[in-house]
Design an enzyme around this catalytic site. Structure first.
Site, short mmCIF file in Angstrom:
data_model
loop_
_atom_site.label_atom_id
_atom_site.label_comp_id
_atom_site.label_asym_id
_atom_site.label_seq_id
_atom_site.Cartn_x
_atom_site.Cartn_y
_atom_site.Cartn_z
N CYS A 70 0.78 -1.24 0.00
CA CYS A 70 0.00 0.00 0.00
C CYS A 70 0.81 1.29 0.00
O CYS A 70 0.61 2.16 -0.85
CB CYS A 70 -1.01 -0.01 1.14
SG CYS A 70 -0.29 -0.17 2.78
N HIS A 124 -0.27 6.48 2.71
CA HIS A 124 -0.30 5.55 3.85
C HIS A 124 -0.25 6.32 5.17
O HIS A 124 -0.93 5.96 6.13
CB HIS A 124 0.88 4.58 3.77
CG HIS A 124 0.91 3.59 4.90
ND1 HIS A 124 0.08 2.49 4.92
CD2 HIS A 124 1.62 3.55 6.06
CE1 HIS A 124 0.29 1.80 6.04
NE2 HIS A 124 1.22 2.43 6.74
#
Length: 468
Positions: A70, A124
């Site tokens: 991610c 993130h």
């Protein structure tokens, strides 16, 4: 020519508001969303709201993330530059640290007159590139992961054993949507749309949904959409023939959860529960996206708003014995991508190979703002207008010591040591082996050599910041 200039003069000065009007952007990210959706031909999935969006969008059938984890994936997309062995490496990546001085997408829109807001998970880290948002990035706070009391207790007990210890990998609870974080996020996004609708300034609203990320927790009604007895394990629930050992990982992300063995395969029933839970979470997030899009319609903003829906990377549901992402296989790298834009016909599909670094320049083009010089990708807007537009022949991704290239029919991956020496490779022919069950790199050496050269040319061309 005189008449054309006169027309532009009238357009700009007699109708300044019309001439200066820029489209809004609703930028929807979904964590761990693979293209297993009804609009992608997977009719066993209940995704009516994303399917409805597809009817008015251009659906890109073959889009690939740059890194299947991610933080790194999002950093690459938001900066518009490729990853490298020491850039955009893992889920903890900060875009501003790995690419200092690079103008991120949100910053580019802010500097060109947009009000930019981040809700949920976009970068993130919420504070990454915070100067690029017109207000502090927001995420739901104080919401328990689990709603069933026994799961809350188990999670608390395991957290005392260490940060990597968590409760169950899945949960179904008879609760409303806003008992979990994505339901609260949808409500906040609707509230934000209502505020932005009152402003004259165009907006770039980024909304990042958390599910279907682990743990697979969703209200019971979304689990009930699926018949558990009909849940099937994937056809490629095995390691590919002749696959290099380094292509297979231990699914470490999953191992943190209660009920999952520390190593080795999960039981068949656990596998079915994981798949069922993932499907339920997809449907749960689909419902939240539907609420957001319905509000966009109600506020009469849809006609002048670009809507983008994307997944940050793929996800393995037992594919090649893998769970989670973190591999150079198709199932870790392929993502859904839908783009709806004013003035472009909806309900179209494109099979061209798209890389997520193409999203940044495409949105700038659609919004009519300048493209920064550092971008590695290219705008696919002309492709949206004209399906026969000449386009790139390959999509390149990477994960740790693996670099992989996807062409029309082939996926070639090579693994290298820190000095760049190749240690292994794999080649899959999607025309005959779409599930990547047989590595044919050793049998088709000429094609492997050609793809290796092509892969390394692209890496070399775009490997440095500012390179194109």
């Amino acid at each position: 020519m005189y008449r054309s200039l006169l027309f532009l003069f009238v357009l700009c000065f007699a109708f300044p508001t019309f001439a200066a009007e820029k489209p809004n952007v609703l930028f929807i990210a979904v964590d761990d969303l693979r293209p297993e959706l009804a609009c992608y031909g997977k009719q066993h999935i209940h995704s009516p709201n994303i399917d409805k969006l597809a009817e008015s969008s251009t659906l890109f059938e073959r889009t690939y993330c740059m890194v299947p984890t991610c933080g790194a994936s999002r950093a690459s997309l938001m900066t518009g530059i490729r990853p490298a062995r020491k850039r955009f490496v893992n889920y903890l990546t900060w875009a501003e640290r790995d690419a200092p001085g690079i103008t991120t997408m949100n910053t580019q829109f802010k500097q060109n007159g947009y009000y930019t807001a981040s809700l949920g998970k976009i970068f993130h880290h919420p504070k990454d590139n915070e100067q690029g948002w017109s207000e502090p990035a927001w995420r739901p706070q104080g919401i328990s992961w689990y709603q069933r009391p026994e799961n809350q207790k188990l999670h608390a007990e395991r957290q005392k054993q260490g940060k990597r210890k968590r409760g169950p990998a899945f949960e179904a609870a008879d609760v409303p949507d806003n008992a979990y974080a994505d339901g609260v996020l949808a409500e906040k996004a609707i509230e934000k749309l209502q505020q932005l609708q009152k402003q004259e300034q165009p907006f770039f609203l980024a909304v990042g949904f958390f599910k279907p990320h682990l743990p697979f927790i969703a209200p019971q009604k979304y689990w009930d959409l699926y018949d558990h007895s009909q849940i099937q394990l994937p056809e490629n629930y095995k390691v590919p023939q002749d696959a290099p050992a380094e292509s297979i990982h231990s699914s470490g992300e999953l191992r943190a959860y209660a009920g999952i063995p520390p190593k080795g395969p999960v039981s068949e029933e656990t596998a079915r529960n994981l798949i069922h839970g993932y499907y339920a979470c997809v449907s749960y997030t689909d419902a939240q996206i539907g609420k957001l899009l319905a509000e966009l319609d109600r506020l009469q903003l849809s006609d002048n708003t670009i809507v983008v829906l994307w997944g940050d990377h793929g996800w393995n549901l037992g594919d090649h014995t893998l769970w989670c992402k973190h591999s150079c296989y198709e199932s870790s790298l392929q993502i859904p991508l839908l783009v709806r834009a004013p003035g472009i016909k909806g309900g179209q599909r494109r099979s061209a190979l798209i890389e997520t670094i193409d999203v940044y320049p495409s949105l700038c083009t659609l919004a009519g703002i300048p493209l920064p010089k550092h971008l590695s990708g290219q705008s696919f807007v002309e492709l949206m207008h004209h399906p026969d537009t000449k386009w790139k022949e390959a999509a390149v991704s990477r994960y740790r010591n693996g670099d992989t290239i996807r062409t029309d029919a082939l996926r070639y991956t090579e693994y290298t040591n820190p000095k760049g020496k190749r240690t292994s490779r794999m080649l899959y022919d999607h025309s005959t082996d779409p599930l990547e069950n047989q590595n044919v790199a050793g049998k088709r050496t000429d094609e492997s050599k050609t793809l290796s050269k092509q892969l390394n040319q692209i890496k070399g061309r775009d490997g440095k910041l500012g390179g194109k």
